[in-house]
Write an enzyme that holds these catalytic residues in place. Structure first.
Site, short mmCIF file in Angstrom:
data_model
loop_
_atom_site.label_atom_id
_atom_site.label_comp_id
_atom_site.label_asym_id
_atom_site.label_seq_id
_atom_site.Cartn_x
_atom_site.Cartn_y
_atom_site.Cartn_z
N ALA A 12 0.83 -1.21 0.00
CA ALA A 12 0.00 0.00 0.00
C ALA A 12 0.86 1.26 0.00
CB ALA A 12 -0.92 0.00 1.21
N ALA A 13 2.01 1.17 -0.69
CA ALA A 13 2.90 2.34 -0.68
C ALA A 13 2.68 3.24 -1.89
CB ALA A 13 4.36 1.88 -0.61
N ARG A 18 -4.58 9.31 -8.17
CA ARG A 18 -5.85 9.52 -8.88
C ARG A 18 -7.06 9.64 -7.95
NH1 ARG A 18 -6.52 5.09 -13.13
NH2 ARG A 18 -4.71 4.08 -12.21
N GLN A 74 8.19 1.83 2.83
CA GLN A 74 8.95 1.72 1.59
C GLN A 74 9.14 3.13 1.04
OE1 GLN A 74 6.88 0.60 -1.88
NE2 GLN A 74 8.68 -0.08 -3.01
N ASN A 227 -8.44 2.64 -8.06
CA ASN A 227 -7.45 3.69 -8.26
C ASN A 227 -8.05 5.08 -8.32
OD1 ASN A 227 -5.03 1.97 -8.68
ND2 ASN A 227 -6.32 1.17 -10.33
N LYS A 334 -31.51 7.78 19.68
CA LYS A 334 -30.07 7.61 19.89
C LYS A 334 -29.81 7.11 21.31
CE LYS A 334 -27.48 9.99 22.02
NZ LYS A 334 -26.68 10.97 22.79
N TYR A 349 -37.61 13.27 19.28
CA TYR A 349 -36.20 12.95 19.51
C TYR A 349 -36.11 12.22 20.84
CZ TYR A 349 -31.37 13.09 20.80
OH TYR A 349 -30.12 12.71 21.21
N ALA A 406 -50.16 17.04 27.51
CA ALA A 406 -49.63 17.57 26.26
C ALA A 406 -49.04 18.96 26.48
CB ALA A 406 -50.74 17.64 25.22
N ARG A 423 -47.73 23.38 32.24
CA ARG A 423 -47.96 24.36 31.17
C ARG A 423 -48.87 25.44 31.72
NH1 ARG A 423 -51.86 20.05 28.30
NH2 ARG A 423 -53.78 20.74 29.31
C1 UD1 Z 1 0.83 -4.70 -10.93
C2 UD1 Z 1 1.47 -5.96 -11.52
C3 UD1 Z 1 0.67 -6.41 -12.75
C4 UD1 Z 1 -0.76 -6.66 -12.35
C5 UD1 Z 1 -1.36 -5.43 -11.69
C6 UD1 Z 1 -2.69 -5.78 -11.11
C7 UD1 Z 1 3.87 -5.80 -11.09
C8 UD1 Z 1 5.18 -5.47 -11.65
N1 UD1 Z 1 2.83 -5.65 -11.91
O1 UD1 Z 1 0.97 -3.68 -11.91
O2 UD1 Z 1 1.21 -7.59 -13.29
O3 UD1 Z 1 -1.54 -7.02 -13.48
O4 UD1 Z 1 -0.52 -4.97 -10.60
O5 UD1 Z 1 -3.31 -4.61 -10.63
O6 UD1 Z 1 3.79 -6.22 -9.94
N2 UD1 Z 1 3.11 -0.65 -4.68
C9 UD1 Z 1 3.94 -0.39 -3.61
N3 UD1 Z 1 5.20 0.06 -3.84
C10 UD1 Z 1 5.67 0.25 -5.10
C11 UD1 Z 1 4.81 0.00 -6.19
C12 UD1 Z 1 3.54 -0.46 -5.95
O7 UD1 Z 1 3.54 -0.57 -2.46
O8 UD1 Z 1 6.84 0.67 -5.23
C13 UD1 Z 1 1.75 -1.15 -4.41
C14 UD1 Z 1 0.68 -0.17 -4.83
O9 UD1 Z 1 0.29 0.64 -3.74
C15 UD1 Z 1 -0.46 -1.09 -5.27
C16 UD1 Z 1 0.25 -2.35 -5.74
O10 UD1 Z 1 1.55 -2.31 -5.18
O11 UD1 Z 1 -1.28 -1.46 -4.18
C17 UD1 Z 1 0.32 -2.44 -7.25
O12 UD1 Z 1 1.04 -1.34 -7.77
P1 UD1 Z 1 0.71 -0.72 -9.18
O13 UD1 Z 1 1.66 0.39 -9.41
O14 UD1 Z 1 -0.73 -0.45 -9.32
O15 UD1 Z 1 1.12 -1.94 -10.13
P2 UD1 Z 1 0.72 -2.10 -11.64
O16 UD1 Z 1 1.71 -1.39 -12.47
O17 UD1 Z 1 -0.70 -1.82 -11.84
MG MG Z 2 -2.27 -0.90 -10.68
#
Ligand code: UD1
Ligand code: MG
Length: 462
Positions: A12-13, A18, A74, A227, A334, A349, A406, A423
């Site tokens: 989740a980095a 978007r 990361q 996304n 509530k 209420y 009332a 009242r």
């Molecule tokens: C990745 C896959 C692709 C797959 C797709 C599915 C790779 C190289 N490619 O591509 O094959 O079809 O997901 O959605 O793995 N993230 C990090 N650190 C990073 C990069 C990414 O934590 O440095 C996390 C993002 O937050 C995300 C996930 O990894 O949750 C996927 O990253 P994203 O950049 O969307 O990968 P895609 O290029 O879409």
């Molecule tokens: Mg992706």
């Protein structure tokens, strides 16, 4: 740690640019629960021994949402392979199987994850979760051997024409033995179209070592990634469709399913009828035979068997309705217990209150629970009758069988079977209305009261 244990690494980095949000992408809610909350709920069913979330920016936000998970940072973000490596330290001496998930792919089912673990334990070195999207777009493509096992994953940007024609795509979710996973990742380079360390490269490395990589397939709805706000809305729609179908399959009637919105934890009994445009927030339990009429908004509430709610009712956290209780139109409840057979049918209420069995709360009754500093309890005993437009100023008790007249402002306890009357008495002035009209008509004619101008008011004048 035992080798039969399972751990999870959640990536989740990514910046989530978007979403255009000050909130971390994985904290956006679907069905009243964050994306990462959905994932962790699935992992709870798989009984993972530990979960590591890899984050970049907004670490504190994620930490606060998932206090039981370890957080790895990361920085900078050099690709999915690099992201998994960032979790290495947090994994410590774990030596079981690892599931790799994406924080923005929230719907992966526990059964799917178990199928992946099973495939791993049946001898596959790595297991990749594939799917066949309606539009394969820019997903990585799964290149299979003749026996169905995986040869490699090729990213869309690096793929040739023939590879791009493959319909089976990489969801990103993988299972691997922990030690093996990190040993493979140490060998991954960034020699590719994006200049990133691809997690997907470990497939080709494992196969080159003589290993076998298995593919498990999932339906597209399970592995959809989020996304943007538009995709978030799509995910919400998928979630709601499933929740509505579940409620109906379990014996509830939804008159207009498309307009009913459930939360992730809404419990719906049998022979429940839910009218159009009803919204459930988190924490709602609905017993059997309940009717919830149109345009009601309900959260954190427990609704007893056969109770009737709405139309246009609002139940907020801590609302508890007993068997056969009724909460009607424009009534807000509530932190209040409305006991069996009690009724609050119109325009009220009821907050911070205990209402006894078969008590009747008249139209327009208000509990004045809050004085700007503290909150106080109102008690309405069994069988009590609260007259219309009563103002109950707590702490106050109207004992069992008690009655309020009332329009009363009730500030003192009313004893059992007694009447509280608070009242002003009525006075009739004969002919006074005609005299009033005469005087006002004259003033109007003389222009005595010009149209008020609030913009001319100086706030310093009080
Ligand atoms: C990745 C896959 C692709 C797959 C797709 C599915 C790779 C190289 N490619 O591509 O094959 O079809 O997901 O959605 O793995 N993230 C990090 N650190 C990073 C990069 C990414 O934590 O440095 C996390 C993002 O937050 C995300 C996930 O990894 O949750 C996927 O990253 P994203 O950049 O969307 O990968 P895609 O290029 O879409
Ligand atoms: Mg992706």
């Amino acid at each position: 740690m035992s080798a039969t244990e399972i751990a999870a690494i959640i990536l989740a980095a990514g910046k989530g640019t978007r979403m255009k949000s000050a909130t971390h992408k994985v904290l956006h809610p679907i069905g009243g629960r964050s994306m990462i909350g959905h994932l962790l709920a699935s992992l709870e069913e798989v009984e993972t021994a530990q979960n590591v979330v890899v984050v970049g920016a907004l670490k504190e936000q994620v930490e606060a949402e998932v206090p039981d998970a370890a957080i790895a940072v990361q920085e900078p973000q050099l690709g999915t392979g690099h992201a998994v490596l960032a979790a290495r330290e947090a994994m410590g001496d774990f030596d079981g199987d690892v599931l790799i998930l994406y924080g923005d792919v929230p719907f992966v089912a526990p059964e799917t994850l178990r199928a992946m673990i099973d495939a791993r334990r049946e001898g596959a070195d790595l297991v990749v979760l594939g799917f066949r999207p309606a539009d394969p777009a820019a997903y990585g493509r799964l290149v299979q051997n003749a026996d169905g096992s995986l040869a490699r994953i090729v990213e869309f940007k690096d793929a040739n024409e023939a590879e791009r024609a493959i319909g089976l795509c990489n969801s990103g979710v993988m299972a691997a033995d922990c030690g093996h996973l990190f040993a493979l990742l140490d060998r991954v380079t960034n020699d590719n179209a994006k200049g990133e360390y691809y997690l997907t490269d470990i497939v080709e490395l494992a196969v080159g070592d003589g290993g076998r990589v298995a593919v498990v397939e999932a339906p597209e709805a399970e592995v959809m990634g989020i996304n943007s706000r538009a995709e978030l809305a799509e995910a919400e729609a998928i979630f709601q469709a499933r929740a509505r179908a579940d409620a109906m399959a379990n014996g509830a009637t939804l008159i207009d399913p498309e307009s009913v919105f459930f939360a992730f934890d809404t419990e719906v009994g049998k022979d429940v009828i839910i009218g159009p445009n009803v919204v459930f927030g988190p924490g709602v339990r609905i017993s059997d035979r309940v009717a919830i009429h149109a345009f009601s908004h309900i959260e954190g509430a427990e609704i007893g068997p056969g109770a009737v709610v709405g139309p246009f009712a609002r139940l907020r956290p801590g609302a508890q309705l007993g068997e056969g209780a009724k909460v009607g139109n424009f009534v807000e409840v509530k932190n209040a217990i409305i006991s069996a057979g009690a009724k609050a049918n119109h325009l009220s209420y009821i907050g911070d209150a205990w209402v006894g069995e078969k008590a009747n709360i008249g139209a327009g009754t208000i509990t004045c629970n809050y004085d700007g500093f503290n909150k106080y309890l109102t008690v309405v005993g069994d069988g009590a009758f609260i007259g219309s437009n009563s103002t109950l100023v707590p702490p106050v008790t109207i004992a069992a069988g008690g009655l309020t007249a009332a329009g009363s402002v009730i500030t003192k306890d009313v004893g059992p079977d007694s009447i509280g009357l608070a009242r002003a008495g009525q006075e009739n002035k004969e002919g006074a209305a005609a005299r009033f009209r005469e005087r006002k008509a004259a003033e109007k004619k003389a222009g005595k009261w010009p149209r008020p101008d609030p913009t001319a008011h100086d706030k310093n004048d009080g």
